[in-house]
Design a protein around this motif. Structure first.
Motif, mmCIF file in Angstrom:
data_model
loop_
_atom_site.group_PDB
_atom_site.id
_atom_site.type_symbol
_atom_site.label_atom_id
_atom_site.label_comp_id
_atom_site.label_asym_id
_atom_site.label_seq_id
_atom_site.Cartn_x
_atom_site.Cartn_y
_atom_site.Cartn_z
ATOM 1 N N VAL A 113 0.847 -1.189 0.000
ATOM 2 C CA VAL A 113 0.000 0.000 0.000
ATOM 3 C C VAL A 113 0.885 1.241 0.000
ATOM 4 O O VAL A 113 2.056 1.186 0.388
ATOM 5 C CB VAL A 113 -0.931 0.030 1.232
ATOM 6 C CG1 VAL A 113 -1.914 -1.114 1.177
ATOM 7 C CG2 VAL A 113 -0.124 -0.007 2.520
ATOM 8 N N ARG A 114 0.302 2.309 -0.444
ATOM 9 C CA ARG A 114 1.046 3.570 -0.474
ATOM 10 C C ARG A 114 1.018 4.190 0.921
ATOM 11 O O ARG A 114 -0.046 4.529 1.437
ATOM 12 C CB ARG A 114 0.429 4.539 -1.496
ATOM 13 C CG ARG A 114 1.187 5.854 -1.622
ATOM 14 C CD ARG A 114 0.467 6.803 -2.566
ATOM 15 N NE ARG A 114 1.182 8.064 -2.682
ATOM 16 C CZ ARG A 114 2.109 8.323 -3.572
ATOM 17 N NH1 ARG A 114 2.463 7.404 -4.436
ATOM 18 N NH2 ARG A 114 2.703 9.500 -3.611
ATOM 19 N N VAL A 115 2.166 4.328 1.538
ATOM 20 C CA VAL A 115 2.270 4.924 2.869
ATOM 21 C C VAL A 115 2.579 6.413 2.710
ATOM 22 O O VAL A 115 3.523 6.790 2.020
ATOM 23 C CB VAL A 115 3.378 4.239 3.702
ATOM 24 C CG1 VAL A 115 3.483 4.901 5.081
ATOM 25 C CG2 VAL A 115 3.076 2.749 3.839
ATOM 26 N N LYS A 116 1.787 7.236 3.358
ATOM 27 C CA LYS A 116 1.938 8.675 3.215
ATOM 28 C C LYS A 116 3.223 9.159 3.876
ATOM 29 O O LYS A 116 3.532 8.772 5.001
ATOM 30 C CB LYS A 116 0.728 9.394 3.832
ATOM 31 C CG LYS A 116 0.672 10.874 3.494
ATOM 32 C CD LYS A 116 -0.629 11.477 3.976
ATOM 33 C CE LYS A 116 -0.717 12.940 3.613
ATOM 34 N NZ LYS A 116 -0.676 13.173 2.166
ATOM 35 N N ARG A 117 3.975 9.978 3.151
ATOM 36 C CA ARG A 117 5.211 10.565 3.667
ATOM 37 C C ARG A 117 5.054 12.077 3.759
ATOM 38 O O ARG A 117 4.207 12.665 3.095
ATOM 39 C CB ARG A 117 6.378 10.205 2.743
ATOM 40 C CG ARG A 117 6.619 8.706 2.596
ATOM 41 C CD ARG A 117 7.627 8.417 1.494
ATOM 42 N NE ARG A 117 7.151 8.915 0.208
ATOM 43 C CZ ARG A 117 7.814 8.725 -0.941
ATOM 44 N NH1 ARG A 117 8.964 8.075 -0.949
ATOM 45 N NH2 ARG A 117 7.333 9.199 -2.071
ATOM 46 N N GLU A 118 5.904 12.684 4.561
ATOM 47 C CA GLU A 118 5.805 14.128 4.770
ATOM 48 C C GLU A 118 5.997 14.911 3.477
ATOM 49 O O GLU A 118 5.368 15.945 3.270
ATOM 50 C CB GLU A 118 6.844 14.577 5.802
ATOM 51 C CG GLU A 118 6.529 14.129 7.225
ATOM 52 C CD GLU A 118 7.511 14.708 8.226
ATOM 53 O OE1 GLU A 118 8.350 15.549 7.816
ATOM 54 O OE2 GLU A 118 7.448 14.324 9.398
ATOM 55 N N GLU A 119 6.868 14.389 2.608
ATOM 56 C CA GLU A 119 7.152 15.128 1.373
ATOM 57 C C GLU A 119 6.116 14.869 0.274
ATOM 58 O O GLU A 119 6.168 15.491 -0.792
ATOM 59 C CB GLU A 119 8.551 14.777 0.843
ATOM 60 C CG GLU A 119 8.738 13.315 0.445
ATOM 61 C CD GLU A 119 9.243 12.451 1.592
ATOM 62 O OE1 GLU A 119 9.861 11.403 1.301
ATOM 63 O OE2 GLU A 119 9.004 12.823 2.762
ATOM 64 N N ASP A 120 5.180 13.934 0.509
ATOM 65 C CA ASP A 120 4.157 13.637 -0.486
ATOM 66 C C ASP A 120 3.202 14.821 -0.642
ATOM 67 O O ASP A 120 2.945 15.558 0.317
ATOM 68 C CB ASP A 120 3.344 12.393 -0.085
ATOM 69 C CG ASP A 120 4.111 11.109 -0.340
ATOM 70 O OD1 ASP A 120 5.106 11.160 -1.071
ATOM 71 O OD2 ASP A 120 3.704 10.065 0.191
ATOM 72 N N PRO A 121 2.637 14.996 -1.841
ATOM 73 C CA PRO A 121 1.639 16.052 -2.011
ATOM 74 C C PRO A 121 0.391 15.750 -1.178
ATOM 75 O O PRO A 121 0.063 14.590 -0.937
ATOM 76 C CB PRO A 121 1.318 15.999 -3.517
ATOM 77 C CG PRO A 121 1.742 14.631 -3.945
ATOM 78 C CD PRO A 121 2.912 14.269 -3.082
ATOM 79 N N GLU B 176 -2.311 9.901 -4.056
ATOM 80 C CA GLU B 176 -2.305 10.242 -2.631
ATOM 81 C C GLU B 176 -3.713 10.352 -2.057
ATOM 82 O O GLU B 176 -3.886 10.462 -0.837
ATOM 83 C CB GLU B 176 -1.549 11.556 -2.402
ATOM 84 C CG GLU B 176 -2.166 12.781 -3.058
ATOM 85 C CD GLU B 176 -1.683 13.030 -4.477
ATOM 86 O OE1 GLU B 176 -1.887 14.144 -4.990
ATOM 87 O OE2 GLU B 176 -1.081 12.090 -5.065
ATOM 88 N N GLU B 177 -4.733 10.301 -2.937
ATOM 89 C CA GLU B 177 -6.120 10.389 -2.490
ATOM 90 C C GLU B 177 -6.816 9.042 -2.470
ATOM 91 O O GLU B 177 -8.020 8.963 -2.192
ATOM 92 C CB GLU B 177 -6.894 11.344 -3.412
ATOM 93 C CG GLU B 177 -6.373 12.768 -3.399
ATOM 94 C CD GLU B 177 -6.922 13.607 -4.546
ATOM 95 O OE1 GLU B 177 -6.810 14.847 -4.474
ATOM 96 O OE2 GLU B 177 -7.450 13.016 -5.516
#
Length: 402
Positions: A197-205, A338-339
């Motif tokens: 799964v896509r894990v959200k990172r601080e630098e992600d939009p 990211e959504e």
């Protein structure tokens, strides 16, 4: 952790194993759709409550949809799916026990837990959509949903074959078999190697919020058509076995066979639905699905023979397939990576909440205003969905010209 740049090693394995899992999830739900209302009719204090346990299943699915999404994103796809299947093992045992004891409310609660388990399985289509290149998303979703063809044969037939296997209480075995199928699902899932799964990172939009997403027509339209597709299918399908047996005097075996062909028709078109979407577009495919649902209602209004029921429920199944895969493809293309979790968590409660309302109202309306009235009510909803699709298609054409 980022998504792998080369997803080709995942594709064949994902599709085959998730198709098998789709067969398991679909079989469990098919068992309930085939004999859930008939079983509840013998347990309920009032026959108008016969669809209530099936509604509990759908409510369990709806209420667990958003938490299941979050759990899958927290634990990873394989572990999340395995947890969901494990819940199904417990639910199957409780449902079988409830039927054996003759407890209507325990049976309803057990089916709610089956629904909670199914909420994890409903994420299978997003798991495969997020794990393949965008140009084969529609086909990949279709291939995975082909597992539902096996469910169409397996679920209703198992429910009928096993109904007298435990003592002298009819349908006890039909629900215990859910536990067996769920255990098999855990084994299948343990062999998967799904894309992370896509894990959200601080630098992600930063993606749009759920409130912002639902205001976007490209998001709102597939949400609405997905809700209409599931609601109309459930509204007619849940009432059909009761109408056949208790209103029209057909046998339980005839009702089971009708539901079997309905479920097969829900998933068999997946062989070509993805290719049709590629050729004519998602809007058109969903529109065809709505037209088929209109045809289902018109045939039901024209007669009550087993042939009328069979043809109508087959049209309903194909209509659901086109509407469901088309709406899922439209939605998957409308949100940014990211959504994904936000859009999916928004979609599932809305779709299955509407499905729950359709289920509970179906039994009540069948008992109070009749089978014909149920089919009349399909007409304005399907027509409104067609109008919404036409508006969305017109917007797209104007945008392209601009």
């Amino acid at each position: 952790m980022s998504e792998p740049t080369d997803v080709r090693p995942f594709v064949a394995r994902n599709i085959s194993l998730l198709a098998l899992m789709q067969a398991i999830v679909g079989s469990n739900q098919a068992i309930i759709m085939a004999v859930g209302a008939l079983t509840a009719a013998s347990l309920a204090p009032d026959k108008s409550m016969a669809t209530l346990p099936t509604t509990f299943m759908i409510l369990g699915l709806a209420l667990m949809a958003a938490p299941a999404t979050k759990i899958i994103y927290a634990l990873g796809r394989r572990n999340g799916f395995m947890l969901g299947a494990s819940i199904g093992i417990i639910a199957g045992f409780i449902a079988g026990l409830a039927v054996y004891l003759g407890s209507f409310w325990l049976f309803a609660i057990a089916l709610a837990v089956v629904g909670a388990s199914a909420a994890f399985g409903q994420q299978i289509r997003f798991a495969i959509a997020d794990s393949v290149p965008e140009n084969i998303q529609a086909k990949a979703i279709s291939w995975v949903l082909l597992g539902g063809v096996a469910a169409g044969f397996l679920g209703p037939r198992l429910s009928y074959i096993t109904k007298d296997w435990v003592g002298d209480v009819e349908f006890t075995g039909s629900f215990l078999i859910i536990a067996v199928l769920s255990a098999l699902g855990v084994l299948i899932l343990s062999q998967t190697k799904l894309a992370p799964v896509r894990v959200k990172r601080e630098e992600d939009p930063v993606g749009r919020t759920a409130r912002e997403l639902i205001r976007v027509p490209e998001i709102f339209i597939p949400l609405a058509t997905g809700m209409a597709t599931y609601a109309l299918m459930t509204f007619v399908m849940v009432a059909a076995p009761l109408a056949m047996v208790h209103v029209c005097g057909h046998s339980p075996e005839a009702a089971t066979t009708t539901i079997q062909w309905h479920i097969i028709s829900m998933f068999l078109p997946s062989l070509f639905t993805g290719s049709i979407i590629t050729r004519i577009g998602s809007h058109a495919v969903v529109g065809i699905g709505m037209l088929l649902m209109l045809g289902c209602a018109l045939i039901n209004l024209n007669g009550t023979s087993t042939l009328h029921f069979d043809i109508a429920l087959i049209l309903l199944g194909v209509g659901w397939n086109f509407g469901f895969i088309g709406s899922t493809t439209m939605l998957a293309k409308a949100y940014r990576p990211e959504e994904a979790s936000t859009a999916q968590a928004l979609n599932e409660p809305l779709v299955f909440g509407t499905m729950a309302i359709a289920s509970i109202s179906s039994g009540f309306l069948l008992e109070n205003i009749g089978w014909e009235s149920i089919n009349v009510m399909v007409l304005p909803v399907a027509t409104a969905a067609l109008a919404l699709l036409a508006w969305g298609d017109l917007r797209q054409r104007k945008a392209k010209r601009a």
